[in-house]
Scaffold this motif. Structure first.
Motif, PDB file in Angstrom:
ATOM      1  N   HIS A   1      43.057  32.548  38.342  1.00  0.00           N
ATOM      2  CA  HIS A   1      43.111  34.001  38.238  1.00  0.00           C
ATOM      3  C   HIS A   1      42.135  34.668  39.063  1.00  0.00           C
ATOM      4  O   HIS A   1      42.407  35.906  39.454  1.00  0.00           O
ATOM      5  N   ILE A   2      41.024  34.112  39.379  1.00  0.00           N
ATOM      6  CA  ILE A   2      39.955  34.661  40.190  1.00  0.00           C
ATOM      7  C   ILE A   2      40.445  34.522  41.584  1.00  0.00           C
ATOM      8  O   ILE A   2      39.997  35.607  42.370  1.00  0.00           O
ATOM      9  N   VAL A   3      40.995  33.544  41.969  1.00  0.00           N
ATOM     10  CA  VAL A   3      41.499  33.488  43.537  1.00  0.00           C
ATOM     11  C   VAL A   3      42.714  34.636  43.429  1.00  0.00           C
ATOM     12  O   VAL A   3      42.537  35.186  44.715  1.00  0.00           O
ATOM     13  N   ALA A   4      43.454  34.846  42.666  1.00  0.00           N
ATOM     14  CA  ALA A   4      44.468  35.930  42.741  1.00  0.00           C
ATOM     15  C   ALA A   4      43.698  37.228  42.791  1.00  0.00           C
ATOM     16  O   ALA A   4      43.846  38.170  43.738  1.00  0.00           O
TER      17      ALA A   4
ATOM     18  N   HIS B   1      52.751  32.810  45.159  1.00  0.00           N
ATOM     19  CA  HIS B   1      53.376  33.697  43.866  1.00  0.00           C
ATOM     20  C   HIS B   1      53.144  35.106  44.141  1.00  0.00           C
ATOM     21  O   HIS B   1      53.935  36.077  43.785  1.00  0.00           O
ATOM     22  N   LEU B   2      51.933  35.681  44.646  1.00  0.00           N
ATOM     23  CA  LEU B   2      51.525  36.918  45.115  1.00  0.00           C
ATOM     24  C   LEU B   2      52.460  37.546  45.890  1.00  0.00           C
ATOM     25  O   LEU B   2      52.847  38.762  45.668  1.00  0.00           O
TER      26      LEU B   2
ATOM     27  N   PRO C   1      51.743  32.316  38.503  1.00  0.00           N
ATOM     28  CA  PRO C   1      52.776  31.578  37.950  1.00  0.00           C
ATOM     29  C   PRO C   1      52.623  31.420  36.470  1.00  0.00           C
ATOM     30  O   PRO C   1      51.180  30.938  36.427  1.00  0.00           O
ATOM     31  N   ARG C   2      53.334  31.284  35.560  1.00  0.00           N
ATOM     32  CA  ARG C   2      53.154  31.042  34.181  1.00  0.00           C
ATOM     33  C   ARG C   2      52.402  29.839  33.972  1.00  0.00           C
ATOM     34  O   ARG C   2      51.472  29.672  33.259  1.00  0.00           O
ATOM     35  N   HIS C   3      53.185  28.715  34.834  1.00  0.00           N
ATOM     36  CA  HIS C   3      52.772  27.343  34.443  1.00  0.00           C
ATOM     37  C   HIS C   3      51.209  27.085  34.991  1.00  0.00           C
ATOM     38  O   HIS C   3      50.441  26.436  34.550  1.00  0.00           O
ATOM     39  N   LEU C   4      50.735  27.920  35.951  1.00  0.00           N
ATOM     40  CA  LEU C   4      49.360  27.795  36.490  1.00  0.00           C
ATOM     41  C   LEU C   4      48.417  28.488  35.424  1.00  0.00           C
ATOM     42  O   LEU C   4      47.114  28.091  35.446  1.00  0.00           O
ATOM     43  N   ALA C   5      48.874  29.719  35.091  1.00  0.00           N
ATOM     44  CA  ALA C   5      48.019  30.537  34.152  1.00  0.00           C
ATOM     45  C   ALA C   5      47.910  29.639  32.724  1.00  0.00           C
ATOM     46  O   ALA C   5      46.747  29.355  32.322  1.00  0.00           O
TER      47      ALA C   5
END
Length: 711
Positions: free
Chosen positions: A398-401, A438-439, A679-683
């Motif tokens: 999430h920090i990468v995003a 994803h973004l 993406p939900r699976h990565l979160a």
């Protein structure tokens, strides 16, 4: 290096003021040993207990380099995790910089727009700030970030261990990598830390992409290496006592009665407990002040200033006062229940014993059995000179995003094949392609002619107040601002503001240690107005702040206590009696050589003494054997009713090599900021990795198990 030769490394003007203005005959060992590497431009982590002179150990050599090499403009950043700590440091830093004709200024979220405009017009040499404010400067349309920050030569990160252990650390490192690219040269990094168990790893982490390519060292004179002490080594110095009081009101009675005439700092593990004990102390006629994150800035400042200037008084606080904020010359520290780590305890006890004629001290007041056992276990670890290693949070996707979005704001557009160069191989960004895909897919970013730009979905979700939401990496639950007239008292949970039942009268809040009657609620603007009441009865409530329970090491230390080992501190008779009762109650639940499974009226239970994260991992691993619906705690797990020794051995042996990560629910995902940008699976995988203790789970699975029937 002798004291005289070390002073020769300082700028002559600094040497003059150290001797004549500060009245120091010589520098402290840490300050002496930091001079040569820091003036030579090396990265470093400076390690010393609280009040060990770390700020001067970093600033004096860096100010020397500034004067020697003609650094110009904003050339030294001083980064802290707390705005209050920056406020506290500013006068001291201004004095040191002023001795050399240089200036220092403060920039964080509470600094006014007019003050920021002055800073942009008349650039200081030293800028004190937070990572979030540094990020805000980089993305702001009102700051020419290349002109303003392009001359930075060095960054001091105060309380670096506090950053490294959560997501703010990855955010800070990512922002420093972008800053380094802006500057076009390596930026020297100096971390200041209390004692940690793995200082070399902390230095490597702080160096980021420069680790292994830039010189760096740990400077820690007199700090014992993180290895087991000799068998005959006694506990660390300090007067530590453990008492059992049974309730917050009893704790307040003890605090009010003991050490009258002295200045006492009381630490609690929640804001609710701060309020409850603060109100109880005030009802007992004690001069009391409060400090926690849901009090207004002005309220906290008033309390801290009044406490610093008073003598016979108490300040009750959460961890907001654990770090190096100066609240004057303390006499006593009181700890209600126990902090989560030995490192926190070292910070807290280090607030005392600073005068030459005093000793470091701490009184533990346990409110219940878990609090007593947690304190006793923690003091066992402290007595062995053990301190937790600091580990960065794993898999911060999430920090990468967040950083990809922030970079596109900063630069307006970024080459889709060049974005990774801004972080120069920093670990989380090496696997950023799925996040970027994803973004783009969800419209957070758009692509135009090979360039990445901020997309409409990012504008919709994060665009308010020019993307102010992007500069912080934590979510905060909605709270209502509490106002008495025009004075802000603090913030409260909206659940306390619901309409009262007929005949109950107005809702009452407990805030700043006082009871308030709610007179009006502005639901749209999230504000409520209150009047003080004298007859008490207020309630305090905030959402829990992600407590992860005991660590594996702490849980095992608690098991040692239950097996008969006392902590190496003074126990009151009440504490000794309560420990004896706890040992009797858990006599069949502890075994020195392994774990215990009990079967009785309470069902089948596996007593692991492994801590919450290891137990969550074990619940996910032993599917079909462990009750999946249970709430997991520190001490063990509930097993299915048909578990017998043969089935137990078969399942456990098969699980050793296939440890699974804990499951994640939707509520947990809501607490991870920028989840929508993943993406939900990565979160889910990111959160699962943070909830897990794979090493602890494997250690438990490898241990023998004793079965006890008829509990």
């Amino acid at each position: 290096m002798t004291a005289a030769s070390s002073l020769d490394l300082l700028h002559p003007t600094l040497t003059h003021h150290v001797v004549n203005t500060l009245g120091w005959p010589a520098l402290r060992p840490l300050q002496r040993e930091a001079l040569a590497p820091l003036t030579a431009g090396e990265d470093a982590v400076l390690l010393a207990p609280t009040a060990g002179g770390k700020t001067e150990a970093a600033l004096f050599p860096l100010l020397t380099a500034m004067a020697r090499d003609g650094w110009d403009g904003v050339s030294l950043l001083y980064v802290c995790p707390l705005k209050a700590l920056l406020n506290n440091l500013l006068p001291r830093v201004q004095s040191y910089a002023g001795w050399l004709g240089r200036t220092a200024a403060l920039w964080h979220g509470d600094v006014t727009a007019a003050a920021r405009r002055r800073i942009l017009r008349d650039r200081p040499d030293v800028l004190l700030t937070t990572p979030e404010s540094l990020e805000a400067m980089l993305v702001s349309t009102k700051v020419d970030h290349r002109a303003f920050l392009g001359g930075v030569r060095a960054v001091v990160v105060d309380e670096v261990h506090a950053f490294a252990s959560d997501d703010r650390g990855w955010h800070l490192l990512a922002v420093l990598e972008r800053l380094t690219r802006l500057c076009g040269r390596p930026v020297q990094r100096v971390g200041l830390s209390a004692t940690v168990g793995n200082p070399r790893d902390l230095l490597t982490w702080l160096q980021g992409s420069g680790a292994g390519t830039r010189p760096g060292r740990v400077v820690a004179p007199g700090v014992r290496p993180p290895t087991a002490p000799p068998p005959d080594q006694g506990p660390p110095p300090g007067e530590v006592e453990l008492d059992y009081v049974g309730s917050p009101e009893n704790a307040a009675t003890v605090i009010a009665a003991l050490h009258r005439g002295e200045k006492r700092l009381v630490f609690c593990d929640s804001r609710q407990l701060v309020e409850r004990i603060g109100a109880a102390l005030r009802a007992r006629g004690t001069t009391v002040f409060l400090s926690h994150a849901s009090l207004s800035v002005d309220e906290r400042r008033r309390a801290e200033q009044a406490f610093a200037e008073a003598r016979d008084c108490v300040i009750v606080a959460t961890s907001t006062l654990e770090l190096g904020i100066d609240v004057g010359d303390l006499d006593r520290v009181v700890q209600v229940n126990a902090p989560g780590t030995v490192a926190s305890f070292l910070q807290r006890i280090g607030r005392t014993g600073r005068r030459a004629d005093t000793t470091r001290n701490c009184l533990f007041l346990a409110l219940h059995e878990p609090g007593l056992l947690g304190a006793a276990g923690l003091l066992r670890l402290w007595g062995r000179h053990w301190v937790e290693p600091v580990h960065p949070t794993p898999e911060p996707r999430h920090i990468v995003a967040q950083q990809l979005l922030a970079l596109c704001l900063q630069e307006s557009q970024v080459g889709e094949r060049l974005w990774a160069e801004w972080w120069d191989g920093l670990e989380p960004f090496g696997h950023g392609e799925p996040v970027l895909a994803h973004l783009l897919r969800e419209g957070f970013l758009t692509r135009d002619g090979g360039m990445l730009l901020v997309g409409p979905e990012a504008e919709r979700r994060f665009g308010r107040r020019h993307f102010a939401e992007l500069t912080g990496v934590f979510t905060a639950p909605p709270e209502f601002t509490v106002l008495h007239g025009r004075t802000e008292i603090g913030r409260t949970n909206p659940a306390l503001l619901a309409a009262a039942e007929p005949g109950e009268g107005p809702r009452r809040l407990l805030l700043a240690g006082r009871s308030w009657a709610v007179t009006w609620v502005d639901w749209k603007r999230r504000r409520c107005f209150v009047d003080p009441v004298d007859d008490g009865g207020g309630s305090a409530r905030w959402d829990a702040a992600g407590h992860t329970g005991w660590s594996f090491e702490l849980a095992r230390a608690v098991r040692e206590v239950l097996l008969g080992a006392d902590p190496p501190v003074k126990l009151t008779r009440r504490a000794a009696d309560a420990l004896a009762k706890a040992r009797d109650r858990h006599a069949d639940h502890v075994h020195a050589d392994g774990t215990v499974v009990t079967r009785g009226g309470g069902g089948v239970r596996w007593w692991t003494w492994a801590g919450t994260r290891a137990n969550l991992t074990l619940r996910a691993t032993l599917t079909g054997l462990v009750d999946p619906a249970q709430r997991v705690g520190d001490t063990g797990l509930r097993l299915c009713g048909d578990t017998d020794p043969a089935r137990w051995r078969a399942v456990r042996e098969a699980a050793v090599d296939r440890v699974a990560l804990p499951q994640v629910d939707d509520r947990a995902l809501e607490g991870l900021k920028f989840t929508a940008a993943l993406p939900r699976h990565l979160a889910e995988r990111t959160l699962a990795a943070r909830l897990a203790d794979v090493a602890g789970a494997r250690a438990v699975l490898a241990e023998p198990t004793r079965f006890v029937v008829g509990e």
